[in-house]
Design a protein around this motif. Structure first.
Motif, PDB file in Angstrom:
ATOM      1  N   GLU A 297     -10.778  28.568  25.493  1.00  0.00           N
ATOM      2  CA  GLU A 297      -9.863  27.477  25.752  1.00  0.00           C
ATOM      3  C   GLU A 297      -9.735  27.246  27.251  1.00  0.00           C
ATOM      4  O   GLU A 297      -9.763  26.119  27.743  1.00  0.00           O
ATOM      5  CB  GLU A 297      -8.505  27.845  25.160  1.00  0.00           C
ATOM      6  N   LEU A 298      -9.627  28.363  27.969  1.00  0.00           N
ATOM      7  CA  LEU A 298      -9.544  28.295  29.428  1.00  0.00           C
ATOM      8  C   LEU A 298     -10.773  27.590  30.005  1.00  0.00           C
ATOM      9  O   LEU A 298     -10.677  26.707  30.868  1.00  0.00           O
ATOM     10  CB  LEU A 298      -9.485  29.729  29.947  1.00  0.00           C
ATOM     11  N   LEU A 299     -11.913  27.971  29.482  1.00  0.00           N
ATOM     12  CA  LEU A 299     -13.163  27.396  29.984  1.00  0.00           C
ATOM     13  C   LEU A 299     -13.224  25.907  29.667  1.00  0.00           C
ATOM     14  O   LEU A 299     -13.585  25.091  30.514  1.00  0.00           O
ATOM     15  CB  LEU A 299     -14.359  28.134  29.377  1.00  0.00           C
ATOM     16  N   LEU A 300     -12.819  25.546  28.430  1.00  0.00           N
ATOM     17  CA  LEU A 300     -12.892  24.136  28.049  1.00  0.00           C
ATOM     18  C   LEU A 300     -11.922  23.307  28.883  1.00  0.00           C
ATOM     19  O   LEU A 300     -12.230  22.176  29.272  1.00  0.00           O
ATOM     20  CB  LEU A 300     -12.595  23.979  26.561  1.00  0.00           C
ATOM     21  N   ALA A 301     -10.756  23.876  29.167  1.00  0.00           N
ATOM     22  CA  ALA A 301      -9.796  23.154  30.010  1.00  0.00           C
ATOM     23  C   ALA A 301     -10.408  22.904  31.384  1.00  0.00           C
ATOM     24  O   ALA A 301     -10.281  21.813  31.952  1.00  0.00           O
ATOM     25  CB  ALA A 301      -8.515  23.963  30.135  1.00  0.00           C
TER      26      ALA A 301
ATOM     27  N   LEU B 181     -13.603  22.746  32.085  1.00  0.00           N
ATOM     28  CA  LEU B 181     -14.705  21.788  31.967  1.00  0.00           C
ATOM     29  C   LEU B 181     -14.157  20.371  31.856  1.00  0.00           C
ATOM     30  O   LEU B 181     -14.667  19.442  32.468  1.00  0.00           O
ATOM     31  CB  LEU B 181     -15.560  22.124  30.748  1.00  0.00           C
ATOM     32  N   HIS B 182     -13.093  20.237  31.065  1.00  0.00           N
ATOM     33  CA  HIS B 182     -12.506  18.911  30.907  1.00  0.00           C
ATOM     34  C   HIS B 182     -12.053  18.368  32.250  1.00  0.00           C
ATOM     35  O   HIS B 182     -12.239  17.213  32.578  1.00  0.00           O
ATOM     36  CB  HIS B 182     -11.322  18.996  29.938  1.00  0.00           C
ATOM     37  N   ARG B 183     -11.487  19.241  33.039  1.00  0.00           N
ATOM     38  CA  ARG B 183     -10.904  18.791  34.294  1.00  0.00           C
ATOM     39  C   ARG B 183     -11.980  18.452  35.322  1.00  0.00           C
ATOM     40  O   ARG B 183     -11.845  17.498  36.073  1.00  0.00           O
ATOM     41  CB  ARG B 183     -10.013  19.916  34.815  1.00  0.00           C
TER      42      ARG B 183
ATOM     43  N   ASN C 197     -10.121  15.739  24.637  1.00  0.00           N
ATOM     44  CA  ASN C 197      -9.884  15.360  26.036  1.00  0.00           C
ATOM     45  C   ASN C 197     -11.192  15.231  26.789  1.00  0.00           C
ATOM     46  O   ASN C 197     -11.388  14.304  27.589  1.00  0.00           O
ATOM     47  CB  ASN C 197      -9.026  16.415  26.728  1.00  0.00           C
ATOM     48  N   LEU C 198     -12.058  16.182  26.520  1.00  0.00           N
ATOM     49  CA  LEU C 198     -13.354  16.194  27.197  1.00  0.00           C
ATOM     50  C   LEU C 198     -14.115  14.912  26.896  1.00  0.00           C
ATOM     51  O   LEU C 198     -14.660  14.260  27.778  1.00  0.00           O
ATOM     52  CB  LEU C 198     -14.134  17.406  26.684  1.00  0.00           C
ATOM     53  N   LYS C 199     -14.059  14.543  25.629  1.00  0.00           N
ATOM     54  CA  LYS C 199     -14.749  13.332  25.196  1.00  0.00           C
ATOM     55  C   LYS C 199     -14.203  12.129  25.956  1.00  0.00           C
ATOM     56  O   LYS C 199     -14.957  11.279  26.436  1.00  0.00           O
ATOM     57  CB  LYS C 199     -14.488  13.160  23.703  1.00  0.00           C
ATOM     58  N   ARG C 200     -12.872  12.103  26.081  1.00  0.00           N
ATOM     59  CA  ARG C 200     -12.252  10.961  26.744  1.00  0.00           C
ATOM     60  C   ARG C 200     -12.722  10.887  28.196  1.00  0.00           C
ATOM     61  O   ARG C 200     -13.077   9.816  28.689  1.00  0.00           O
ATOM     62  CB  ARG C 200     -10.740  11.109  26.675  1.00  0.00           C
ATOM     63  N   SER C 201     -12.723  12.022  28.870  1.00  0.00           N
ATOM     64  CA  SER C 201     -13.106  11.961  30.285  1.00  0.00           C
ATOM     65  C   SER C 201     -14.572  11.592  30.441  1.00  0.00           C
ATOM     66  O   SER C 201     -14.936  10.890  31.379  1.00  0.00           O
ATOM     67  CB  SER C 201     -12.808  13.289  30.977  1.00  0.00           C
ATOM     68  N   VAL C 202     -15.396  12.020  29.482  1.00  0.00           N
ATOM     69  CA  VAL C 202     -16.809  11.636  29.552  1.00  0.00           C
ATOM     70  C   VAL C 202     -16.952  10.137  29.351  1.00  0.00           C
ATOM     71  O   VAL C 202     -17.704   9.455  30.055  1.00  0.00           O
ATOM     72  CB  VAL C 202     -17.633  12.426  28.518  1.00  0.00           C
TER      73      VAL C 202
END
Lengths: 527, 789
Positions: free
Chosen positions: A450-454, A456-458, A496-501
């Motif tokens: 989760e930490l890693l995905l957060a 990456l999203h950022r 979230n990641l999808k949105r930022s992409v």
């Protein structure tokens, strides 16, 4: 022979950021930007600002049909004089700051008591709007005024009568200044492009010197030594040598619009090369304040304000700078003075007083006092001392220690928790070099993932980091698809990641559109 | 002719008796280095093959400096290395791969001076007959030979092995041993040695291949390392066979397994213990001189110090290269380790600090990723990429390493696979600028990085980073860098099909003293039909930039970034390009299935002449229109030329070579013109460096056998004043001399008139009569002044 190699251990370092090619601030421009600006709003266009020549250097601002006095310490209005029949155009303090003269557009010049603000004298002789009034710096009895009737008058203040009239200008006279070294010499600048130097002792209203500025003169000022003047008009500020017969020394043309006002200010600082040197400050309708070093003949600082600027004032103690604008806002700035400097100032002002006796008796340290045990530890080595240096210990961050122990997964988690993206990237690159990054990712448990995905999203769309992170994101999603499906929190991160992409893709599309517009133009230009 | 760049680590170095000199086998010579300064003092020249073994004759007075050397050329020589000269030559007719001389080590008896026993050496030789005889693959033999009165190698063969194994001897000289696959063979050296004396032998077994062994200086302990990184220590070996005189031959039958923990196959040892720290094979094992510690090292580049009794470890980490040999010196505060990257580090001992390094040129790393070394035309330096992400600068004239710069700040683990590499290094003609490229290889497509760095010489003539550029050509790799000879301008090319011209803005003097370097900036970007670019060259006046775009040559104006012309087309992509001196000719080199060397005329923009040869390296003179190429010969021609490569010197206007030299080990070699070292030599020298990083510098134009006086710029070594051993700790002892002590303790007051003063003073202060008598009598005699006739 090669000298012995130093055994070093290199900690991982984030990538360097590019530096500005020129240093952002010179020492002087740091000084000028150390003034903290605050706005004094709700006025109507401020054509004139003047500082009291004695401490505490309060200043007067002319706006519409009134004149307001401000305290230089708090920048708050202390009093308002409103006994004017028309808009106030100019104000001036006498050298002892007891009297204040103000002119208005009806052509009337009034003299007030600066403390009680009662009108003492009314000097009426100008028939057209009077735009310039000035107390000579070394003379307490007279007053200079000039008006749109092209006349310059020297008044005896007590008797309310003009002592002399100087004819010679062919257009509005809007500015002037008196010599800092001679009580009888003053200059005036006019819209007929000419600056004239007058001597009160010469009666036949003939100017002793004439300078052609080649543009309507908006402001003119004597430089502190009295041998040079600076004139402002059009887009330029010009420096003239009076002793050399009115020779043009330099023309500073860095304003884009008319320069409306200039003043002389001192760099009030006790250290640095430029301390206590004088500078010309000019403001213009382009909203720029420029600080001009007339010794080096270059602009040392430039500053923009969001309005056309009309007037500028700088307190003689170098602590306050005020700028009046056409839309009725005064930008008043105060310099933050450190305590030490203040002390120095107070000491130097008290230099004639007897300084308090210093403690001659030194206390003997006893073991009952804590300082006894630390005595001598702060001693500086003297010149001949041999220094025994302790080898410097390299301070390693947590992730570096873990990397040195080959605990790669823990290192990645520890740096992800530290929230410094540069370091995270550095650790990731080191793991790539050790061929361990993907293994680390596959071994992360769900919380750490989760930490890693957060992270990456950022950061995965940040251009500095995207090259590595884009690839990594893809790999993480491929490798940990099952875990992500199993956990709601992870799913949120992926959303979230999808949105930022998606947003990044949109940005890229619009950039490509712009590129499509520009590239044919460039092709044509290159031909 | 100057040659150098030898391998310093082909075999273990040896300290001289006073520990002030270190003798290193360097190819067919032995170099003597000073341990105090680390520079070469002298060399022993004479062997015609590589020297493989070196034995210094020990001497307690530390004055003698004799040594024995053995070489592959089949001779053993005896040298006085302080002079240096060869004292004795013994021709064995067998290539010697290892030699030990036990009798030198064992303490001599008192009556040694009269009946000096013959000195015997044990040699490991290659049997020349074995090559012809294909049936017996065991060509390595351990034999004995008498060094004092040599007739022939003893016919007694102690052991035959598949390959010649290196012999290990215990520091006491009592035992010697070899490893043979998974076995150790240990012999006891007979007290009185002769050609026929049979030594007793035991064998110790292990389950893995043994890589190295060491024998304890005092006790019967042997340590061995194996390929998995384990260290085995047998204590009390040979208790039955060596101690009991001949009685119990079959030790196998008597003892139980319980008595001998860890010992396999009922070997003749009391116990065997195992230590495991090294992750990969052990390369070096050595006991400390007092026998309390064991040093071990391996590929990971960490020297481990084991306390023999407890097994406690101490480390010297981050040496950065696989360790090969550890050598103790007679001085307990000095020792040396040899590393696989051609470096010998001298350690200050109890603290294990590296105080000095003797460095040779570091070896080639990973052929595919790295370009070849760069040469500095003016100062005669070669810059080579090292494995620990640095650049080593090696002076070709002085034959020594100068310094190293770290390009990529990263801890190097020699065990890891190569993932970060300094792929390119290029020096400008005047040697004041350097460009390097480092490549971080991606892991499974994630996170690769290419960095371009520009370096400037700083005040103490060393390179320091001026500008760092991440990914200058996006993610495409950089294929070449070239510097403009006249300005501070460089060009970098990428396989991605574009080139960038970089310009260094001059340093801005600010406020008198503060120097502010603004660094390198991209000046222009260019590409030609998106073709991969592999080579570039600036013309001598810097006004034309030639860039090879795949198989055409494009000419550019570097200042305005305008394509001027496109020249010709070759069959294969061009990999190397250069202007021949100040002439209007351009030379291009292609590799691949259709290799080509072509010369193009710039005035006609057409090919001038070309050859179809495989070119390994090409170098251009700065002033003249000559160029030299290093061509690889096809294998069929190798015998005709006695080498696998040939150096050809061309004048651009003429396709027939002016001169040619055949060379060996040309693959991976390099070629460079260097400015003649003393400035009176106008013509430039040609340096050839082969694939093993050995080099030779010669005069390309002298027709006679090129004999250049060797230029030694700083060969006179400052004689070291340091003390060693006991004196380094406690200072100089007063010389103990019994005779002088007797006399000096008595204060004899011999004045002008002794007969008056002799008997004055108290009686116990009086000198002995024997001393006074002669003086007294002498004073009575009348002195005659000799008259000159």
């Amino acid at each position: 022979m090669e000298e012995a190699r130093v055994q070093r251990s290199f900690p991982v370092k984030p990538k360097l950021k590019s530096k500005a090619r020129t240093p952002k601030q010179t020492a002087e421009s740091k000084y000028w930007s150390s003034f903290k600006t605050q706005q004094i709003p709700d006025l109507i266009s401020v054509p004139s600002l003047t500082f009291s020549p004695t401490a505490p250097h309060s200043f007067a601002a002319a706006h519409s049909a009134s004149l307001t006095l401000f305290s230089a310490q708090t920048l708050a209005p202390t009093a308002t004089i409103s006994s004017f029949s028309d808009a106030v155009s100019c104000a001036s303090f006498r050298s002892d700051a007891l009297l204040l003269a103000a002119s208005d557009l009806s052509g009337l010049v009034q003299v007030f008591d600066a403390k009680s603000r009662t009108p003492l004298r009314r000097l009426r002789s100008h028939t057209r709007p009077c735009r310039f009034v000035h107390f000579p710096r070394l003379d307490k009895l007279h007053l200079i005024s000039a008006a749109d009737d092209a006349l310059v008058k020297l008044w005896d203040v007590a008797e309310e009568t003009p002592v002399a009239e100087f004819l010679g200008h062919k257009d509005y006279v809007r500015c002037g200044d008196s010599s800092p070294v001679n009580s009888d010499v003053f200059i005036t600048g006019s819209y007929d492009h000419v600056v004239k130097l007058w001597d009160a002792r010469v009666g036949d209203s003939k100017s002793s010197l004439q300078l052609n500025h080649a543009a309507p003169v908006e402001d003119v000022v004597f430089l502190p030594a009295g041998g040079m003047v600076a004139t402002a008009g059009g887009n330029s500020v010009k420096l003239w040598d009076l002793i050399g017969g009115g020779k043009l020394v330099y023309s500073m043309e860095s304003h884009n619009k008319t320069v409306t006002s200039i003043c002389v200010g001192r760099v009030g600082r006790d250290f640095g090369e430029e301390s206590n040197q004088f500078r010309i400050m000019s403001v213009g309708l382009d909203g720029y304040l420029k600080v001009f070093d007339y010794g080096a003949l270059k602009v040392t600082h430039s500053m923009r304000f969001p309005a056309p600027l009309l007037s500028v004032g700088y307190s003689p103690d170098c602590s306050t700078r005020v700028i009046g604008t056409s839309n009725g806002v005064i930008y008043a700035s105060k310099r933050r003075v450190k305590e030490i400097e203040k002390e120095k100032v107070s000491e130097s002002s008290l230099f004639w007083r007897v300084a308090p006796l210093e403690h001659t008796e030194k206390k003997v340290l006893r073991p009952s006092h804590f300082r006894y045990f630390r005595r001598g530890q702060g001693e500086k080595p003297s010149e001949g001392d041999y220094l025994v240096m302790r080898p410097k210990r390299v301070k390693l961050a947590e992730h570096d220690k873990l990397l040195n122990k080959f605990r790669h997964g823990e290192a990645l988690v520890s740096v992800l928790e530290s929230k410094n993206p540069g370091n995270v990237l550095a650790v990731m690159e080191e793991l790539v070099a050790r061929r361990k990054l993907l293994k680390c990712v596959s071994n992360l448990d769900v919380e750490k993932l989760e930490l890693l995905l957060a992270f990456l999203h950022r950061y995965c769309t940040t251009p500095r980091y995207s090259r590595l992170l884009m690839g990594l994101t893809k790999k993480v999603l491929e490798m940990r698809a099952d875990d992500i499906r199993g956990s709601q929190a992870l799913k949120n991160h992926v959303r979230n990641l999808k949105r930022s992409v998606e947003e990044e893709i949109r940005v890229q599309m619009s950039l490509q559109e712009i590129q499509g517009i520009i590239s044919p133009l460039l092709k044509i230009a290159g031909r | 002719m100057i040659s150098g760049g030898q391998n310093y680590v082909s075999s273990a170095p040896v300290f001289s008796n006073d520990a002030k000199r270190l003798l290193v086998c360097t190819g067919s010579t032995v170099s003597v280095f000073s341990t105090a300064t680390g520079s070469r003092v002298s060399s022993l020249e004479g062997h015609s093959g590589p020297v493989t073994a070196l034995v210094v004759v020990p001497d307690s007075s530390t004055l003698l400096s004799f040594c024995w050397t053995a070489s592959v050329d089949g001779t053993i020589r005896h040298w006085d290395f302080s002079v240096p000269e060869c004292v004795k030559i013994i021709d064995l007719h067998f290539p010697v791969f290892s030699m030990v001389v036990p009798s030198l080590l064992s303490p001599r008896e008192e009556n040694d001076a009269k009946t000096r026993p013959d000195v015997f050496a044990y040699v490991s030789v290659q049997n020349p007959n074995a090559e012809a005889n294909c049936l017996s693959p065991r060509c390595g033999q351990i034999r004995k030979c008498n060094l004092t009165n040599f007739h022939a190698v003893s016919s007694l063969i102690l052991k035959e092995t598949e390959r010649p194994e290196s012999l290990t001897i215990s520091p006491s000289g009592k035992f010697l041993g070899i490893k043979d696959k998974r076995k150790l063979h240990i012999w006891k050296v007979p007290k009185v040695d002769s050609d026929s004396a049979v030594s007793k032998k035991i064998t110790l077994h292990h389950s893995k291949t043994i890589t190295v062994l060491a024998l304890h200086p005092m006790e019967r302990i042997v340590a061995a390392g194996d390929v998995t990184g384990r260290i085995l220590i047998w204590r009390g070996f040979g208790a039955q066979k060596f101690m009991h005189s001949g009685g119990l031959v079959n030790g196998r039958s008597t003892n139980d397994e319980e008595d001998k923990p860890g010992v396999r196959e009922n070997d003749d040892a009391e116990s065997c213990s195992t230590w495991h720290w090294h992750p990969s094979g052990v390369r070096l094992l050595s006991f400390s001189s007092d026998g309390a510690y064991l040093y071990s090292g391996g590929k990971e580049g960490v020297l481990v110090l084991w306390q023999l009794d407890t097994g406690k470890k101490n480390f010297l980490p981050r040496i950065g290269s696989p360790l090969l040999y550890f050598v103790d010196s007679p001085d307990p505060s000095l020792s040396s380790i040899s590393c696989a990257d051609n470096q010998i580090h001298i350690l200050k001992m109890p603290s294990m600090e590296i105080i000095r390094s003797i460095s040779g040129i570091k070896a080639n790393i990973c052929e595919g990723l790295c370009s070849r070394a760069a040469f500095d035309y003016t100062s005669g330096l070669v810059a080579v990429q090292t494995e620990n992400y640095g650049i080593q600068f090696y002076s070709l004239f002085a034959n020594r390493g100068l310094y190293e710069v770290q390009v990529c700040e990263r801890n190097h683990q020699p065990v890891d696979e190569v993932t970060v590499v300094v792929s390119l290094v290029e020096l400008s003609v005047d040697g004041s600028m350097m460009g390097t490229v480092e490549v971080k290889l991606p892991e499974d497509g994630v996170g690769g990085l290419v960095c371009l760095k520009f370096w400037d010489l700083d005040d103490n003539k060393r390179f320091s980073v001026s500008t760092l550029i991440y990914e200058p050509h996006r993610d495409a790799h950089i294929s070449a860098i070239a510097f403009n000879p006249t300005r501070r301008m460089a060009v970098s090319l990428s396989y991605g099909g574009d080139f960038k011209i970089w310009v260094c803005k001059e340093e801005i003097k600010q406020k008198g003293q503060m120097l502010q370097n603004s660094g390198w900036m991209c000046h222009a970007v260019g590409s030609y039909k998106n073709k991969a670019m592999r080579a570039a060259a600036f013309s001598a006046d810097g006004s034309v930039l030639a860039v090879a775009a795949d198989n055409v040559i494009t000419l550019w104006d570097p200042n305005n970034n305008v394509l001027v012309a496109v020249v010709g087309e070759t069959l294969m992509p061009i990999t190397s390009l250069g202007f021949a001196g100040k002439s209007y000719y351009l030379v291009s080199v292609c590799h691949g299935s259709k290799p080509q060397l072509s010369v193009w005329s710039m005035s006609r923009l057409a090919a001038f002449w070309s050859y179809k040869i495989q070119i390994e390296a090409v170098s251009f003179t700065i002033d003249f229109s000559y160029f030299a190429v290093l061509a690889l010969l096809p294998e069929s021609n190798e015998y005709a030329f006695k080498g696998d490569g040939i150096i050809l010197l061309f004048n651009v206007t003429n396709p027939t070579p002016m001169a040619s030299w055949s060379v060996t080990k040309a693959k991976g070699g390099g070629l460079a013109f260097l400015k003649g070292y003393p400035s009176e030599q106008l013509q430039s020298l040609l340096a050839y460096i082969n694939g093993d990083r050995e080099y030779v510098i010669f005069h390309p134009h002298s027709k006679e056998a090129f004999e250049l006086s060797r230029i030694r710029q700083d060969d006179h070594v400052l004689e070291e004043t340091g003390q060693f051993g006991y004196t380094s700790i406690y200072g100089e002892l007063p010389k103990f001399d019994p005779k002088r002590n007797l006399t000096s303790s008595i204060s004899s007051a011999a004045s002008e008139r002794p007969w008056e003063t002799i008997f004055s003073g108290s009686s116990h202060m009086l000198p002995p009569l024997t001393k006074l008598c002669s003086e007294f009598l002498e004073s009575l005699l009348e002195k005659k002044t000799p008259t000159v006739e």
